[in-house]
Design a protein around this motif. Structure first.
Motif, PDB file in Angstrom:
ATOM      1  N   TYR A 107      12.294 -13.568   7.150  1.00 20.80           N
ATOM      2  CA  TYR A 107      10.878 -13.445   6.776  1.00 20.80           C
ATOM      3  C   TYR A 107      10.802 -12.968   5.340  1.00 20.80           C
ATOM      4  O   TYR A 107      11.528 -12.066   4.924  1.00 20.80           O
ATOM      5  N   GLN A 108       9.944 -13.620   4.524  1.00 17.94           N
ATOM      6  CA  GLN A 108       9.754 -13.124   3.171  1.00 17.94           C
ATOM      7  C   GLN A 108       8.388 -13.582   2.645  1.00 17.94           C
ATOM      8  O   GLN A 108       7.838 -14.592   3.073  1.00 17.94           O
ATOM      9  N   ILE A 109       7.867 -12.739   1.686  1.00 22.82           N
ATOM     10  CA  ILE A 109       6.566 -13.056   1.084  1.00 22.82           C
ATOM     11  C   ILE A 109       6.758 -13.078  -0.439  1.00 22.82           C
ATOM     12  O   ILE A 109       7.447 -12.224  -0.997  1.00 22.82           O
ATOM     13  N   PHE A 110       6.184 -14.140  -1.050  1.00 17.56           N
ATOM     14  CA  PHE A 110       6.268 -14.256  -2.512  1.00 17.56           C
ATOM     15  C   PHE A 110       4.877 -14.177  -3.120  1.00 17.56           C
ATOM     16  O   PHE A 110       3.907 -14.633  -2.503  1.00 17.56           O
ATOM     17  N   ASP A 111       4.857 -13.641  -4.326  1.00 15.56           N
ATOM     18  CA  ASP A 111       3.625 -13.723  -5.124  1.00 15.56           C
ATOM     19  C   ASP A 111       3.676 -15.077  -5.813  1.00 15.56           C
ATOM     20  O   ASP A 111       4.599 -15.361  -6.573  1.00 15.56           O
TER      21      ASP A 111
END
Ligand code: ADP
Length: 473
Positions: A85-89
Motif C-alpha cells: 500500500y502506498q500514497i503519492f502526491d
C-alpha cells in the motif's frame, strides 16, 4: 520399410486422437483457470480499495488512515489490506505513505509514472524481486490542496502458484492418459482384429482337397460374418467347379480309354495274326470309324471348352427356323429309313428367330440324331414346330426307349449317358445335349426333356422370335 500392422495403425490413431483431445482440453482448462483467478484478484483488489477508502481522511493537507485500533476486526482488515500500500502526491510525485512491505521490496515510482497513473488510474503491475504485485490505482482529490494517488496491491504469487500447480498436474496426467489410451487402443484393436486372424487361420487351412470345409460365422451378423459368408459362397462355387472338373477329367479319360483300347487290340491282331488283305481292310475300316468317333468327341470337347472360356461368338442374324428344320429333317430322312424309323414333320411356315444358323442347326441335328438313335426299328419320330407366345417352339418326340426318371435331371450334364449298358449299343459320348443346352441358352431360350420309360421321349426347345424384345420364358 515394412508397413505397420493394422493393429499398430489403429492404436496409433486412437492414441493420437486421445492425446490431441487431452492437450486441447488441458489448454482450455488452463486458460479458464487463469482468467478466473485474474478476475477474482481484480475483484478482491476493487473491494479492498473501496473498503480502505472509508478509512482515509485528509488531515493537515495530507491523507491519513484513520480507524479504531481497538476494534480487532477493523484493525485486522486494515493491517491485511495495507500490506502492499502506498500514497503519492500527484503534483510532486513524492511518496506520502508507504507500507513496510513495499518499503522493504524497494519499489519506487518515478514522478512521471505517478502522474501517468493518476491520469489513467487502472490496474498496474510491477516486478519486485521474485514476485509480481498488482496494484489498484485510485486518485483522491483534495479540493483545496493536492491530488493523491492511492495504490492498494496484492501479490500475484498465489495465482502463479496455482497455475503452475495445475500445469504440473496436466503435464503428468497427459502422458499417463495417452499411455492408458495406447494400452486401451491396443487391447481394443486386438479384440476387433482377432476374428480376422481366426478367419485368416481357418482360410489358410483350407486345401483344394478340403473345399467342403467352411469358415466359421459367429452369428453376429457383422462385417466379419458377412466376409465369412461371402468367402463361403466363393468356396461353394469353387468346390462345385473343382468337382465338375474332376468328373470331367475322369469322364474324358474313360471315354478316351475305351476307343484307344479297341484300336490297340485291332492293331495287335493285325500285327500278330497276319490276316488276309480283306481282313486288313476290314480292320482299317473299323479303325477309321473309331478315329472318326474320337475326332467327333474331341471336337465337341473343344467347342465346350471354348464356350466355357467365353471364346465363342454367336452371330445374331435372322434365321428362318421353319426352313432350317424342314431341310434338316429332309437330310436326316435316309438315316431314319436305314434304321427303319418313321420320321414325320409338322412345321408352321416362316417362323423367324434371331440367332446363328450354324449353331441352331447343331441343336436340331443333335435332337434328331438322338431321337433316331434311341428309337428301335419300326418306331416313329415326330418333329413339330409352332409358335407359343413370343417363342418358336420346336418339339422332337420319339417312341424310343425313353429315359429313366432318375436320369432325366442329368441328361444335359457333360458325359452323362443314361444307363450306360443300353447306350453302349449306340455310339455317343454324352456331350451332345450339354452342347444343345449351351446353344439354346446363348439364344436366350430354354430346352426341356420329358420321358416315360418305354413310352418315348420328347425334347422341347423355345427360342425367342425375331423382333420381339422383352421375351420371358
Ligand atoms: P450321346 O452322345 O451319348 O447321345 P447326349 O448328351 O446327346 O449324349 O445324350 C445324353 C444321354 O441322354 C444319352 O446317352 C441317352 O442315354 C439319353 N438320351 C438322349 N436323347 C435320348 C432319346 N431321344 N431317347 C432316349 N434317351 C436319350
Amino acid at each position: 520399410m515394412k508397413p505397420l500392422s493394422l493393429r499398430t495403425q489403429l492404436t496409433l490413431v486412437y492414441t493420437a486422437i486421445f492425446g490431441v483431445l487431452l492437450v486441447g482440453l488441458g489448454g482450455i482448462l488452463y486458460h479458464t483457470l487463469a482468467t478466473r483467478l485474474d478476475r477474482s484478484l481484480n475483484e478482491e483488489l476493487d473491494e479492498r480499495a473501496a473498503a480502505l477508502r472509508g478509512f482515509l481522511t485528509l488531515r493537515d493537507g495530507t491523507l491519513q488512515l484513520v480507524f479504531n485500533e481497538n476494534d480487532p476486526e477493523q484493525a485486522h482488515f486494515v493491517h491485511d489490506a495495507t500490506r502492499f500500500y502506498q500514497i503519492f502526491d500527484v503534483a510532486t510525485g513524492e511518496v506520502v505513505v508507504q507500507s513496510r512491505e513495499i518499503e522493504l521490496l524497494g519499489v519506487r515510482l518515478s514522478p512521471d509514472e505517478v502522474r501517468q497513473l493518476a491520469r489513467d488510474p487502472d490496474f498496474s503491475e510491477i516486478q519486485a524481486h521474485n514476485t509480481r504485485i498488482r496494484f489498484h490505482n485510485a486518485v483522491i482529490r483534495d479540493n483545496s490542496a493536492a491530488d493523491f494517488l492511492v495504490q492498494v496491491g496484492a501479490s500475484l504469487q498465489p495465482v502463479e502458484d496455482a497455475l503452475h500447480q495445475f500445469l504440473g498436474t496436466m503435464l503428468l496426467l497427459i502422458p499417463v492418459g495417452a499411455l492408458l489410451a495406447a494400452l486401451c487402443g491396443w487391447w481394443m484393436a486386438r479384440r476387433a482384429i482377432r476374428p480376422v486372424d481366426v478367419l485368416a487361420r481357418a482360410t489358410r487351412e483350407i486345401e483344394i482337397s478340403g473345399l467342403h470345409r467352411r469358415l466359421p460365422t459367429r452369428g453376429a451378423g457383422d462385417e466379419i460374418d458377412r466376409l465369412s459368408e461371402a468367402f463361403n459362397e466363393t468356396l461353394a462355387k469353387l468346390q462345385a467347379s473343382v468337382e465338375q472338373m474332376k468328373q470331367f477329367t475322369a469322364a474324358i479319360s474313360h471315354e478316351l480309354r475305351t476307343p484307344l483300347t479297341a484300336l490297340r487290340g485291332q492293331a495287335e491282331v493285325a500285327l500278330f495274326e497276319l490276316p488276309s488283305p480283306e481282313e486288313y481292310r476290314r480292320i482299317l475300316a473299323d479303325q477309321l470309324e473309331e478315329f472318326d468317333k474320337l475326332t467327333r468327341m474331341i471336337n465337341h470337347l473343344l467347342i465346350l471348352a471354348r464356350a466355357d472360356a467365353g471364346e465363342i461368338q454367336i452371330s445374331h442374324g435372322s434365321v428362318n427356323l421353319s426352313e432350317l428344320v424342314n431341310s434338316l429333317v429332309e437330310q436326316m430322312e435316309p438315316v431314319a429309313v436305314s434304321e427303319n424309323v418313321e420320321l414325320k414333320i409338322a412345321a408352321e411356315n416362316d417362323l423367324v428367330v434371331e440367332g446363328d444358323p450354324d449353331w441352331l442347326e447343331r441343336v436340331v441335328l443333335n435332337l434328331l440324331d438322338n431321337a433316331v438313335k434311341f428309337t428301335p426299328a419300326s418306331g416313329r419320330v415326330v418333329v413339330s414346330l409352332g409358335r407359343e407366345n413370343r417363342f418358336a417352339r420346336l418339339e422332337v418326340q420319339d417312341t424310343g426307349i425313353g429315359i429313366p426318371a432318375d436320369s432325366l435331371p442329368h441328361i444335359f450334364d457333360r458325359f452323362y449317358r443314361a444307363d450306360p449298358s443300353r447306350s453302349r449299343l449306340v455310339e455317343g459320348a454324352g456331350l451332345g445335349l450339354s452342347l444343345v443346352k449351351w446353344i439354346v441358352e446363348q439364344h436366350h431360350g430354354r430346352v426341356t426333356a420329358e420321358s416315360a420309360m418305354s413310352g418315348g421321349t420328347c425334347f422341347t426347345v423355345w427360342i425367342p422370335l425375331a423382333g420381339r424384345s422383352g421375351n420371358t420364358l
